[in-house]
Write an enzyme that holds these catalytic residues in place. Structure first.
Site, PDB file in Angstrom:
ATOM      1  N   ARG A 109       0.868  -1.189   0.000  1.00  0.00           N
ATOM      2  CA  ARG A 109       0.000   0.000   0.000  1.00  0.00           C
ATOM      3  C   ARG A 109       0.899   1.231   0.000  1.00  0.00           C
ATOM      4  NH1 ARG A 109      -2.653   4.155   0.173  1.00  0.00           N
ATOM      5  NH2 ARG A 109      -4.806   4.359   0.949  1.00  0.00           N
ATOM      6  N   GLU A 117     -11.154   4.820  -5.602  1.00  0.00           N
ATOM      7  CA  GLU A 117     -11.431   3.394  -5.690  1.00  0.00           C
ATOM      8  C   GLU A 117     -11.634   2.971  -7.144  1.00  0.00           C
ATOM      9  OE1 GLU A 117     -11.339   1.342  -2.952  1.00  0.00           O
ATOM     10  OE2 GLU A 117     -10.579   3.172  -2.040  1.00  0.00           O
ATOM     11  N   ARG A 161      -1.343  -5.193   4.830  1.00  0.00           N
ATOM     12  CA  ARG A 161      -0.565  -4.706   3.690  1.00  0.00           C
ATOM     13  C   ARG A 161       0.661  -3.931   4.175  1.00  0.00           C
ATOM     14  NH1 ARG A 161      -5.430  -1.618   0.675  1.00  0.00           N
ATOM     15  NH2 ARG A 161      -5.412  -0.667   2.762  1.00  0.00           N
TER      16      ARG A 161
END
Length: 288
Positions: A109, A117, A161
């Site tokens: 990330r 998104e 992540r």
């Protein structure tokens, strides 16, 4: 007393038991050392054992763990590779969205930024909608295509992540996504990329060319609140009855909400609405 001219016979030493003789032989053998034949046999066994060790465990060979030996070109392999002991990862990137990528089996990330998104839509200056989430993903994919990606980070988010700053050669991907207007500085957690955001806003690049909902608000269900232009106040609605436009003052005008995400829009004239495929609302007795 008469002395015999003969020497007395030497008395025989008592013979030791057999088990004592064997024990002495073993001790004597150790004192003398290992025979040459046994030394050769032992050396042969050591050589065979060493060969088997390197055959089944090649990483034990000298130089296999030298710095730089594990850095891999993105074209050569997509497996995750530790570039150095500082925690950097080097490999070929696979892009998930505008702020998430994968190196081998690791999900990365991009820290300090937040991109729209995948299914998010934004609005251009003209009022037309476009898939800005997909545009952000495509831009990041273009930055990483055919080059070696290096990511540096030590922390993880609640989804597991790795939070990292990534580079394509000398390009800081985190900063470039914000500078191009395809991501925002994630100011809730970091202000590092606020200068890049101000630059994108001033240049009206990426999402800044029109209107958008911040990604963190989009994930909570917020959407762009559509408003009419100064003279473009005809509402182009899409419902079960089809594409219908509503004039100011008509019965359903005030209750009709325009959602650009569904393809709804504003028109400046009835001619424009009709040319775009919309029809006028029917009489108040209809179900439009």
């Amino acid at each position: 007393m008469t002395v015999s001219p003969y020497k007395p016979k030497r008395q025989a030493r008592p013979r030791r038991p057999q088990h004592a003789r064997k024990r002495a032989a073993k001790v004597w053998g150790r004192k003398k050392g290992m025979s040459f034949g046994r030394q050769l046999a032992l050396a042969a066994c050591i050589g065979i054992a060493g060969g088997l060790l390197f055959a089944f465990f090649p990483e034990a060979l000298p130089g296999r763990n030298a710095p730089g030996a594990l850095a891999v070109s993105a074209v050569e392999s997509d497996a995750l590779q530790p570039a150095e002991r500082a925690g950097a990862l080097v490999g070929a990137a696979r892009i998930n969205d505008g702020d998430t990528l994968r190196l081998g089996g690791e999900t990365i990330r991009l820290v300090g930024i937040d991109a729209p998104e995948r299914d998010q839509t934004c609005e251009r200056r003209s009022g037309a909608t476009y898939r800005c989430g997909e545009a952000a993903r495509n831009y990041l994919a273009a930055l990483t295509r055919g080059t070696t990606i290096k990511c540096e980070g030590t922390e993880r988010d609640r989804y597991g992540r790795l939070l990292a700053t990534c580079y394509a050669d000398d390009v800081n991907l985190n900063a470039e996504m914000v500078r191009a207007g395809h991501a925002l500085a994630y100011r809730h957690y970091s202000t590092r990329y606020l200068p890049e955001e101000e630059s994108a806003k001033a240049a009206a690049t990426g999402m800044w060319q029109g209107r958008f909902t911040e990604p963190w608000d989009w994930r909570q269900g917020s959407r762009i609140e559509a408003t009419a232009a100064t003279d473009c106040n005809i509402k182009g609605n899409i419902s079960g009855s089809g594409r219908i436009y509503h004039l100011p003052g008509s019965k359903w005008y005030e209750k009709t909400q325009i959602n650009p995400g569904k393809g709804e829009r504003w028109f400046c004239s009835e001619e424009e609405a009709i040319a775009a495929g919309w029809r006028a609302a029917r009489s108040p007795s209809s179900f439009d």
